[in-house]
Write a protein that holds these residues in place. Structure first.
Motif, PDB file in Angstrom:
ATOM      1  N   TYR A  28      -3.264   9.284  -5.984  1.00 41.29           N
ATOM      2  CA  TYR A  28      -1.998   8.578  -6.223  1.00 41.29           C
ATOM      3  C   TYR A  28      -2.062   6.999  -6.070  1.00 41.29           C
ATOM      4  O   TYR A  28      -1.868   6.277  -7.001  1.00 41.29           O
ATOM      5  N   PHE A  29      -2.997   6.691  -5.037  1.00 38.95           N
ATOM      6  CA  PHE A  29      -3.173   5.269  -4.819  1.00 38.95           C
ATOM      7  C   PHE A  29      -3.854   4.768  -6.051  1.00 38.95           C
ATOM      8  O   PHE A  29      -3.505   3.554  -6.349  1.00 38.95           O
ATOM      9  N   GLY A  70       0.699   4.407 -13.522  1.00 39.23           N
ATOM     10  CA  GLY A  70       1.879   5.583 -13.679  1.00 39.23           C
ATOM     11  C   GLY A  70       2.896   5.077 -12.613  1.00 39.23           C
ATOM     12  O   GLY A  70       3.688   6.157 -12.185  1.00 39.23           O
ATOM     13  N   SER A  71       3.423   3.862 -12.343  1.00 34.16           N
ATOM     14  CA  SER A  71       4.533   3.629 -11.547  1.00 34.16           C
ATOM     15  C   SER A  71       5.752   4.321 -11.974  1.00 34.16           C
ATOM     16  O   SER A  71       6.087   4.118 -13.369  1.00 34.16           O
ATOM     17  N   ILE A  72       6.257   4.851 -11.100  1.00 33.85           N
ATOM     18  CA  ILE A  72       7.713   5.284 -11.492  1.00 33.85           C
ATOM     19  C   ILE A  72       8.879   4.309 -11.364  1.00 33.85           C
ATOM     20  O   ILE A  72      10.040   4.731 -11.606  1.00 33.85           O
ATOM     21  N   THR A  73       8.689   3.285 -10.818  1.00 36.13           N
ATOM     22  CA  THR A  73       9.644   2.183 -10.785  1.00 36.13           C
ATOM     23  C   THR A  73      10.404   1.821 -11.937  1.00 36.13           C
ATOM     24  O   THR A  73       9.560   1.452 -12.686  1.00 36.13           O
ATOM     25  N   ALA A  78      -1.952   4.318  -9.346  1.00 35.86           N
ATOM     26  CA  ALA A  78      -0.596   3.871  -8.952  1.00 35.86           C
ATOM     27  C   ALA A  78      -0.082   2.771  -9.970  1.00 35.86           C
ATOM     28  O   ALA A  78       0.972   2.729 -10.612  1.00 35.86           O
ATOM     29  N   ARG A  79      -1.195   1.916 -10.411  1.00 34.40           N
ATOM     30  CA  ARG A  79      -0.992   0.855 -11.140  1.00 34.40           C
ATOM     31  C   ARG A  79      -0.544   1.188 -12.542  1.00 34.40           C
ATOM     32  O   ARG A  79       0.217   0.345 -13.130  1.00 34.40           O
ATOM     33  N   VAL A  82       0.904  -1.191   0.118  1.00 36.65           N
ATOM     34  CA  VAL A  82      -0.097  -0.191  -0.031  1.00 36.65           C
ATOM     35  C   VAL A  82       0.893   1.174  -0.017  1.00 36.65           C
ATOM     36  O   VAL A  82       0.671   2.306  -0.874  1.00 36.65           O
ATOM     37  N   TRP A  92       2.110   1.872  -3.299  1.00 35.63           N
ATOM     38  CA  TRP A  92       1.215   2.448  -4.275  1.00 35.63           C
ATOM     39  C   TRP A  92       0.797   3.923  -4.114  1.00 35.63           C
ATOM     40  O   TRP A  92       0.510   4.738  -4.949  1.00 35.63           O
ATOM     41  N   PHE A  93       1.063   4.161  -2.625  1.00 41.58           N
ATOM     42  CA  PHE A  93       0.756   5.632  -2.274  1.00 41.58           C
ATOM     43  C   PHE A  93       1.830   6.641  -2.899  1.00 41.58           C
ATOM     44  O   PHE A  93       1.526   7.748  -3.491  1.00 41.58           O
ATOM     45  N   GLN A  94       2.948   6.056  -3.125  1.00 42.80           N
ATOM     46  CA  GLN A  94       4.038   6.725  -3.629  1.00 42.80           C
ATOM     47  C   GLN A  94       4.251   6.320  -5.139  1.00 42.80           C
ATOM     48  O   GLN A  94       5.582   6.751  -5.713  1.00 42.80           O
ATOM     49  N   LEU A  95       3.285   5.732  -5.721  1.00 40.67           N
ATOM     50  CA  LEU A  95       3.700   5.486  -7.283  1.00 40.67           C
ATOM     51  C   LEU A  95       4.853   4.618  -7.393  1.00 40.67           C
ATOM     52  O   LEU A  95       5.713   4.757  -8.464  1.00 40.67           O
ATOM     53  N   ARG A  96       5.090   3.713  -6.438  1.00 35.75           N
ATOM     54  CA  ARG A  96       6.155   2.565  -6.679  1.00 35.75           C
ATOM     55  C   ARG A  96       5.255   1.224  -6.933  1.00 35.75           C
ATOM     56  O   ARG A  96       4.305   1.085  -6.968  1.00 35.75           O
ATOM     57  N   LEU A  97       6.261   0.226  -7.021  1.00 36.92           N
ATOM     58  CA  LEU A  97       5.566  -1.064  -7.211  1.00 36.92           C
ATOM     59  C   LEU A  97       5.561  -2.045  -5.956  1.00 36.92           C
ATOM     60  O   LEU A  97       4.662  -2.869  -5.824  1.00 36.92           O
ATOM     61  N   THR A 121      -3.344  11.941  -1.816  1.00 31.92           N
ATOM     62  CA  THR A 121      -2.665  10.595  -1.958  1.00 31.92           C
ATOM     63  C   THR A 121      -3.435   9.451  -2.336  1.00 31.92           C
ATOM     64  O   THR A 121      -3.003   8.609  -2.879  1.00 31.92           O
ATOM     65  N   TRP A 164       0.610   7.557   5.181  1.00 31.17           N
ATOM     66  CA  TRP A 164       1.362   7.985   3.911  1.00 31.17           C
ATOM     67  C   TRP A 164       1.025   9.286   3.347  1.00 31.17           C
ATOM     68  O   TRP A 164       1.459   9.630   2.418  1.00 31.17           O
ATOM     69  N   THR A 165       0.214   9.900   4.477  1.00 29.45           N
ATOM     70  CA  THR A 165      -0.253  11.164   3.957  1.00 29.45           C
ATOM     71  C   THR A 165       0.109  12.248   4.814  1.00 29.45           C
ATOM     72  O   THR A 165       0.645  13.479   4.274  1.00 29.45           O
TER      73      THR A 165
END
Ligand code: SF4
Ligand code: SF4
Lengths: 354, 158
Positions: free
Chosen positions: B24-25, B31-34, B28-29, A54, A57-62, B21, A315-316
């Motif tokens: 973003y959540f 536009g992931s930046i990883t 996220a699926r 979670v 996903w909040f931080q645009l990661r995988l 946020t 995360w906010t």
């Protein structure tokens, strides 16, 4: 009738048929304890994984995605690594307290788990002062944190532990008072009875409308503070204190602290579900007639919803300063809570509940 | 009265933050930046402003834009750039003028601060976006940026 009932009842009858009564009772305790331990060790691990996913996903990661499909074995691997690590300690620590502290923390959260009604039958201990017991037991954890900070002979750990004491003592008031507001409505401290009240009258957050919603908001804020999670994680503020009270812990002892944090989160979410959202009751009774449908699923879904909310907070919001923490509690939450308690009493007195 | 408006504003701003946020959540699926680096090594392209190393672009006639003014050498805070220059006779005008012999760049010392690129009056040096810069011997980190036989493009000094 549902699935868990059949299993537990079969085992119960079988145990009593092959052993004398006293031995069977003790065996049953051991089985229940082992089952709960296993269940919550795994549940804790998966909560850690959920948190990491979670957060990603909040931080645009995988998030973790290497160990097993979608990373589902990541925390298992982490736990294995932690188990196999050396338990280090530094010089001049108070050995006894240092080794005792993690057990205080993890035991207090595991004991608290025992009283939750996960479904009609799936409840290890249904005592008539359930809420009070929960509240008392979950406060023991802070002793562990204080001991950990004190005995590690490290100034950062000490500061972290003192902050934890300060924070828990303050916010326990709000948690207690918001629970009390809801207890006014149910008229019982027993968890199973609190849920029975909601079967006919609707969920308590609807029954109590305005004061219940205020109580829920206060409970969520104070509950997040109780578990020492961000934005109230001054206890382990990485930027100031290293890792806070568990700076000097390694291996499995660190894992206990870590796991306890997530089980505590589960406990706070479960209390919220029981007190405000009807526990294992399905919304509008939609699955009441389906006999095979385990009520536990509703409980877990609701708990995960609340846990997601807490992760969303984490995360906010940025971390509070100590003075802001105390201002929030003593100048805002506490007075509002007291007024709210009176308001709830008036509403019940005038019979304005829905 | 500001007590209650404080509470109202507090809750409002908290909810604003949570909606950001939360957005973003949900996204996220997609536009992931990883970047899963070693896996996508073939396709991975660094973004334009990534600072890999300082390079000197040359055009097809093997000409660069460096006039040898040494502004980059002076700007560099840790001496990563050395200019070796001398005065040569310009074949067109027949006058003597300053020209670079070697523009030496020590990648191992560079902190990627970009002061040299900012300082260059003719934009002779720019950032490259390559990222696999490790080598087995540190002598490979000392690079001569102007290609052998290259010369400054005519008219760049005017
Ligand atoms: S980027 Fe900075 S450190 Fe590197 S060569 Fe240019 S001025 Fe020097
Ligand atoms: S690279 Fe630019 S700043 Fe450096 S000597 Fe050449 S023209 Fe001057």
């Amino acid at each position: 009738m549902n699935i868990p009932l059949n299993i537990t009842k079969t085992i119960h009858d079988w145990l009593f048929s092959i052993m004398p009564e006293g031995v069977a009772t003790v065996t049953e305790w051991v089985i229940v304890a082992a089952a709960y331990l296993a269940l919550f060790a795994v549940a804790g691990l998966y909560l850690v994984l959920l948190e990491r996913k979670v957060a990603a996903w909040f931080q645009l990661r995988l998030g973790p995605n290497r160990v097993g499909p979608w990373g589902i074995f990541q925390t298992m691997a982490d736990a294995l690594k932690l188990v196999s690590k050396e338990l280090t300690s530094n010089a001049n620590i108070d050995k006894f307290l240092y080794n005792l502290a993690p057990y205080f923390v993890i035991l207090s959260s595991l004991i608290a788990i025992g009283v939750f009604p996960f479904s009609r039958q799936f409840q290890a201990l249904d005592i008539n002062i359930g809420i009070f017991f929960l509240f008392a037991v979950s406060s023991i954890g802070v002793i562990g944190i204080l001991l950990a900070g004190w005995s590690s002979n490290n100034k950062f750990a000490m500061i972290g532990a003192m902050r934890s004491g300060l924070q828990t003592i303050s916010y326990e008031l709000s948690v207690g008072l918001s629970m009390l507001t809801m207890v006014l409505l149910t008229g019982s401290l027993q968890l199973s009875e609190i849920i029975e009240v909601q079967r006919t009258g609707g969920w308590l957050i609807l029954q109590g409308h305005i004061p219940a919603i205020i109580a829920f908001m206060i409970f969520m804020i104070a509950g997040t503070a109780e578990t020492n999670r961000a934005p109230f994680d001054l206890v382990e503020a990485e930027s100031e204190l290293g890792a806070g009270f568990h700076t000097e812990y390694s291996g499995m002892k660190f894992a206990y602290f870590f796991l306890a944090e997530f089980i505590n989160m589960f406990i706070i979410a479960s209390i919220a579900v029981v007190l405000f959202f009807g526990g294992w009751l399905s919304p509008f009774g939609i699955t009441d007639d389906i006999t095979w449908f385990p009520e536990t699923i509703w409980f877990v879904i609701k708990v995960l919803g609340i846990i997601f909310l807490m992760m969303w907070f984490r995360w906010t919001f940025p971390r509070l300063r100590v003075d802001q923490l105390l201002t929030l509690e003593w100048k805002y939450l506490l007075p509002i809570n007291l007024v709210n308690l009176v308001l709830m009493a008036i509403i019940i007195w005038l019979n304005w509940t829905i | 009265m500001s007590y209650f408006s404080d509470i109202y504003n507090g809750i409002k701003t908290l909810l604003t933050g949570m909606s950001v946020t939360g957005g973003y959540f949900i996204r996220a699926r997609k536009g992931s930046i990883t970047q899963q680096y070693p896996d996508n090594r073939e396709t991975l392209k660094m973004f334009d402003r990534f600072r890999g190393e300082v390079v000197m672009p040359h055009n097809e006639n093997n000409e660069h834009y460096c006039t040898g003014c040494q502004a980059c050498e002076i700007a560099c805070p840790n001496g990563s750039i050395e200019i070796v220059w001398d005065r040569q006779v310009d074949p067109e005008t027949g006058k003597k003028k300053k020209m670079i012999d070697k523009h030496i760049y020590h990648l191992g010392m560079c902190t990627m601060c970009s002061l040299c690129v900012e300082a260059c009056p003719t934009d002779a040096i720019v950032w490259a976006q390559n990222y696999e810069n490790s080598v087995y011997d540190r002598k490979y980190l000392t690079k001569v940026l102007n290609q052998p036989g290259s010369k400054v493009k005519a008219g760049i000094e005017d």
